[in-house]
Design a protein around this motif. Structure first.
Motif, PDB file in Angstrom:
ATOM      1  N   VAL A  57       6.451   6.707  -6.736  1.00 52.52           N
ATOM      2  CA  VAL A  57       6.887   7.493  -7.375  1.00 52.52           C
ATOM      3  C   VAL A  57       6.879   8.531  -7.115  1.00 52.52           C
ATOM      4  CG1 VAL A  57       7.400   6.872  -9.350  1.00 52.52           C
ATOM      5  CG2 VAL A  57       9.881   7.286  -8.472  1.00 52.52           C
ATOM      6  N   GLU A  58       5.368   8.699  -7.874  1.00 55.06           N
ATOM      7  CA  GLU A  58       5.164  10.157  -7.486  1.00 55.06           C
ATOM      8  C   GLU A  58       5.148  11.221  -6.784  1.00 55.06           C
ATOM      9  OE1 GLU A  58       3.221   8.304 -11.167  1.00 55.06           O
ATOM     10  OE2 GLU A  58       4.960   7.346 -10.711  1.00 55.06           O
ATOM     11  N   ILE A  80       9.035  22.161  -6.768  1.00 52.74           N
ATOM     12  CA  ILE A  80       7.626  21.220  -7.359  1.00 52.74           C
ATOM     13  C   ILE A  80       8.668  20.193  -7.352  1.00 52.74           C
ATOM     14  CG2 ILE A  80       9.014  21.690  -9.909  1.00 52.74           C
ATOM     15  CD1 ILE A  80       6.593  20.964 -11.570  1.00 52.74           C
ATOM     16  N   GLU A  81       7.738  19.239  -7.535  1.00 56.42           N
ATOM     17  CA  GLU A  81       8.942  17.571  -7.015  1.00 56.42           C
ATOM     18  C   GLU A  81       9.338  16.973  -8.975  1.00 56.42           C
ATOM     19  OE1 GLU A  81       9.856  15.882  -5.216  1.00 56.42           O
ATOM     20  OE2 GLU A  81       8.785  16.859  -3.068  1.00 56.42           O
ATOM     21  N   ALA A  82      10.160  17.179  -9.091  1.00 51.56           N
ATOM     22  CA  ALA A  82      10.155  16.474 -10.810  1.00 51.56           C
ATOM     23  C   ALA A  82      11.546  16.381 -10.742  1.00 51.56           C
ATOM     24  CB  ALA A  82      10.045  18.152 -11.230  1.00 51.56           C
ATOM     25  N   ALA A  83      12.382  15.717  -9.841  1.00 54.53           N
ATOM     26  CA  ALA A  83      13.529  15.170 -10.233  1.00 54.53           C
ATOM     27  C   ALA A  83      13.381  13.636  -9.698  1.00 54.53           C
ATOM     28  CB  ALA A  83      14.615  15.535  -9.216  1.00 54.53           C
ATOM     29  N   ILE A 128       0.855  -0.924   0.133  1.00 53.33           N
ATOM     30  CA  ILE A 128      -0.138   0.088   0.354  1.00 53.33           C
ATOM     31  C   ILE A 128       0.762   1.577  -0.440  1.00 53.33           C
ATOM     32  CG2 ILE A 128      -1.878   1.074   0.998  1.00 53.33           C
ATOM     33  CD1 ILE A 128      -2.796  -1.236   2.468  1.00 53.33           C
ATOM     34  N   CYS A 129       1.220   2.262  -0.891  1.00 59.15           N
ATOM     35  CA  CYS A 129       1.495   3.251  -1.165  1.00 59.15           C
ATOM     36  C   CYS A 129       0.684   4.307  -1.210  1.00 59.15           C
ATOM     37  CB  CYS A 129       2.465   3.492  -2.065  1.00 59.15           C
ATOM     38  SG  CYS A 129       3.037   1.849  -2.745  1.00 59.15           S
ATOM     39  N   ALA A 130       1.203   5.423  -0.778  1.00 59.14           N
ATOM     40  CA  ALA A 130       1.131   6.985  -0.652  1.00 59.14           C
ATOM     41  C   ALA A 130       0.779   7.081  -2.042  1.00 59.14           C
ATOM     42  CB  ALA A 130       1.811   7.847   0.373  1.00 59.14           C
ATOM     43  N   ALA A 131       0.146   8.196  -2.900  1.00 60.88           N
ATOM     44  CA  ALA A 131      -0.116   8.203  -4.101  1.00 60.88           C
ATOM     45  C   ALA A 131      -0.619   9.808  -4.205  1.00 60.88           C
ATOM     46  CB  ALA A 131      -1.411   7.655  -4.799  1.00 60.88           C
ATOM     47  N   THR A 132      -0.436  10.251  -5.312  1.00 62.48           N
ATOM     48  CA  THR A 132      -1.539  11.143  -5.886  1.00 62.48           C
ATOM     49  C   THR A 132      -2.267  11.471  -6.994  1.00 62.48           C
ATOM     50  OG1 THR A 132      -0.424  11.221  -8.674  1.00 62.48           O
ATOM     51  CG2 THR A 132       0.677  12.406  -6.229  1.00 62.48           C
ATOM     52  N   SER A 133      -3.294  12.067  -6.690  1.00 65.39           N
ATOM     53  CA  SER A 133      -5.218  12.320  -6.663  1.00 65.39           C
ATOM     54  C   SER A 133      -5.444  11.917  -8.784  1.00 65.39           C
ATOM     55  CB  SER A 133      -5.592  12.535  -6.107  1.00 65.39           C
ATOM     56  OG  SER A 133      -5.761  13.072  -4.983  1.00 65.39           O
ATOM     57  N   ARG A 161       6.651  12.295 -12.723  1.00 63.40           N
ATOM     58  CA  ARG A 161       6.471  13.643 -11.142  1.00 63.40           C
ATOM     59  C   ARG A 161       6.051  14.399 -11.983  1.00 63.40           C
ATOM     60  NH1 ARG A 161       8.593  12.646  -6.603  1.00 63.40           N
ATOM     61  NH2 ARG A 161       9.931  14.239  -6.146  1.00 63.40           N
ATOM     62  N   VAL A 162       6.444  15.220 -13.094  1.00 71.03           N
ATOM     63  CA  VAL A 162       6.314  16.279 -13.159  1.00 71.03           C
ATOM     64  C   VAL A 162       4.872  16.803 -13.838  1.00 71.03           C
ATOM     65  CG1 VAL A 162       6.536  17.927 -15.236  1.00 71.03           C
ATOM     66  CG2 VAL A 162       8.369  16.776 -14.050  1.00 71.03           C
ATOM     67  N   GLU A 163       4.402  15.479 -14.141  1.00 73.61           N
ATOM     68  CA  GLU A 163       2.456  15.753 -15.050  1.00 73.61           C
ATOM     69  C   GLU A 163       2.281  15.162 -13.715  1.00 73.61           C
ATOM     70  OE1 GLU A 163       3.017  12.393 -17.762  1.00 73.61           O
ATOM     71  OE2 GLU A 163       4.223  13.292 -19.060  1.00 73.61           O
ATOM     72  N   ALA A 164       2.373  14.392 -12.410  1.00 69.18           N
ATOM     73  CA  ALA A 164       1.343  14.627 -11.568  1.00 69.18           C
ATOM     74  C   ALA A 164       1.876  15.826 -10.329  1.00 69.18           C
ATOM     75  CB  ALA A 164       2.418  12.982 -10.560  1.00 69.18           C
ATOM     76  N   ALA A 165       2.951  16.857 -10.514  1.00 65.72           N
ATOM     77  CA  ALA A 165       2.946  17.527  -9.915  1.00 65.72           C
ATOM     78  C   ALA A 165       1.985  18.832 -10.594  1.00 65.72           C
ATOM     79  CB  ALA A 165       4.155  17.555 -10.016  1.00 65.72           C
TER      80      ALA A 165
END
Length: 583
Positions: free
Chosen positions: A235-236, A397-400, A196-201, A318-322
């Motif tokens: 990872v995002e 921004i979380e892009a790296a 179970i992972c933390a994720a973006t919406s 990560r860029v797209e998710a941010a």
């Protein structure tokens, strides 16, 4: 129920399909479970459909036990609700759009937040009606740009989507936890290895969300876990630990140098280490500035600069998710031509900020850090440009890229990376959709109360491929009992009439014991039958062969290859006992 292979609609294949990339795709086609109709579109043949239905039943039983109620909404939907929430635009090219004969815009549903919200709003109007959770198991449609890996990433797929409706955030938190625990029971029953992972919406919206990822090298998702703690995240969704700011006092002023032929980080570092700067320079000392163009739904393209340490690559996911739901693209040659103040290979914060370009930086670019970066002129760089003194970014921004060995966000150890397949996602949506439709109920105090929602999905058809990936071996599929198309596979490997008759009698006894029996009564050779049994992957195989004349049949466990000799007398009861003990 008895299914005779002599009558079953089945054709197994000896060779892998030419377009198959991953193990599950190869084996599900070879074993006759699915057949490709178009890119990302598959037919389910009898064995495949049975497996799919067995998985659906596990999902349905656990959802019902959680208190959720099953309904069924149409897959063909009108444009208007999705226009109201903005997702008609936000989904972009992934949405299947069509027009009816009267020219009305329609779509094939990718998810059903809008329709569930309208359905509950149409029926309920009081706090006494809530909470309520509804779900469906239904075909969904997404126009994937690159459908791949068979049913792992298709354009039509079966999904369980459920939605909770509560009066307040505390109620939402309870509904979310109920779903979280229900998902754990579902995946545990199916025998899936998952995290179970933390994720973006993403386009779903809302606040908190978690992904359930099946651990698999075939997965498209990269996730991380901490070595000394319980942190896990897609990872995002990884949040970079922010180091403390450094003092600005006493730092030397920036100096611009001629650096001909240094448009890359590698050539810049090589120059710096030969320029007599008095220290050894690495890529981590440089500030890389990457240019994107970003378009919010319904708006025009805008420039965006992203600054990050030069030893890190940009991770587009990560860029797209941010930036979601905005579209994002890396600047091309035409874009640089249209913006001559951007000197490719020598871009620094100065020109970006002076040119009104939004400039976001990696969280490691903190006040007091000094960088070697572009001087916004061809063949020139600046050394000692200090964040917070010489330039002030517009934000972070979380892009790296995230690397193996990075510090864990929870402060417990470092990160390890692995691959996984998304099998479930749960969201605390909040009031995004109820706000869009003005969904209030009469509260206990007699005033309107805005309803809050959760959204919860499981990729049901994807679970078939996931189980194939996690359990298959070099011989073929290996199904866990909860998902297998049959409980036992009986093979006649003896042409003796007595053995044939005895096998039929055994099969009837197993059927009376309420086992699903796959009965290979074909005239094929024993070798062909054994190969097919291994390929099809039913967890238990009974072989009526040479041992029949000696009073025994073989019970083989597909997963381990272990063989047990079972006396013919009372064979059905003994097989039932052994199968029950092995489940």
């Amino acid at each position: 129920m008895i299914t005779r292979l002599s009558h079953l609609f089945l054709r197994t294949l000896r060779d892998d399909p030419a377009d198959a990339e991953v193990l599950s795709h190869k084996l599900l086609v070879r074993a006759g479970y699915v057949r490709r109709v178009a890119p990302g579109v598959y037919s389910w043949l009898p064995l495949g459909l049975r497996t799919l239905r067995r998985i659906e039943q596990v999902v349905r039983e656990e959802m019902n036990a959680s208190g959720a109620q099953e309904i069924s909404l149409p897959a063909l939907l009108p444009r208007e609700p999705y226009e109201t929430t903005g997702r008609w635009t936000e989904y972009g090219s992934a949405l299947f759009r069509l027009k009816d004969r009267k020219g009305n815009d329609m779509l094939l549903g990718p998810t059903h937040e809008e329709l569930f919200t309208l359905t509950v709003q149409g029926e309920y109007s009081s706090y006494k009606d809530l909470p309520v959770t509804l779900y469906q198991i239904q075909s969904k449609y997404r126009d994937e740009e690159r459908p791949r890996a068979g049913i792992l990433r298709g354009r039509e797929f079966t999904m369980k989507d459920s939605y909770s409706f509560d009066l307040d955030d505390a109620g939402l938190a309870r509904s979310y936890q109920v779903h979280r625990e229900t998902y754990q029971r579902i995946f545990d029953r199916l025998g899936i290895e998952y995290v179970i992972c933390a994720a973006t919406s993403g386009a779903m919206g809302g606040s908190a969300s978690e992904e359930f990822l099946a651990i698999s090298a075939a997965g498209e998702d990269t996730f991380v876990r901490s070595t000394d703690g319980e942190y896990a995240a897609n990872v995002e969704a990884v949040v970079t630990p922010v180091p403390p700011a450094r003092p600005l006092e006493g730092l030397p002023e920036p100096v611009v140098y001629d650096t001909p032929g240094t448009p890359t980080i590698e050539t810049l570092v090589e120059w710096a280490n030969g320029a007599g700067l008095g220290r050894r320079v690495t890529a981590a000392d440089t500030l890389k500035n990457v240019l994107f163009k970003v378009r919010e739904p319904g708006k025009d393209w805008e420039l965006l600069g992203v600054g990050l340490p030069g030893d890190r690559e940009v991770d587009m996911k990560r860029v797209e998710a941010a930036l979601e739901p905005a579209e994002v693209a890396v600047l091309g040659e035409d874009d640089f031509t249209a913006n001559p103040f951007l000197v490719k290979g020598y871009i620094g914060p100065g020109a970006l900020l002076a040119g009104g370009v939004r400039y976001l930086v990696d969280p490691r670019v903190i006040d007091g850090t000094a960088w070697i970066t572009g001087a916004d002129e061809p063949g020139r760089h600046v050394v000692g440009l200090v964040c917070g003194r010489d330039f002030t970014p517009d934000g972070t921004i979380e892009a790296a890229e995230v690397r193996e060995g990075d510090e864990a966000p929870d402060g417990h150890g470092t990160l390890t990376l692995a691959r996984g397949i998304e099998i479930g996602h749960i969201f605390q949506l909040g009031r995004k959709y109820t706000d869009a439709f003005g969904f209030d109920v009469l509260g206990e105090n007699g005033k309107p109360a805005r309803v809050t929602m959760g959204s919860y999905g499981i990729g049901v058809s994807r679970l078939v491929a996931v189980l194939a990936e996690q359990y298959a071996d070099e011989k073929g599929l290996v199904w866990p009992a909860a998902a297998a198309p049959a409980d036992v596979h009986v093979v006649i490997a003896n042409k003796d009439e007595a053995a044939t008759s005895g096998a039929a009698t055994l099969v009837e006894a197993l059927d009376r014991a309420r086992l699903e029996v796959l009965f290979d009564d074909r005239k094929a050779s024993p070798g062909v039958k054994f190969k097919d049994a291994e390929l099809i992957g039913v967890p238990w195989v009974v072989v009526v062969g040479r041992g029949w004349s000696e009073g025994t049949v073989e019970l083989r466990e597909r997963a381990t290859g272990e063989i047990t000799q079972v006396p013919v007398d009372g064979a059905a009861d003994e097989i039932l006992r052994l199968i029950g003990a092995g489940r």
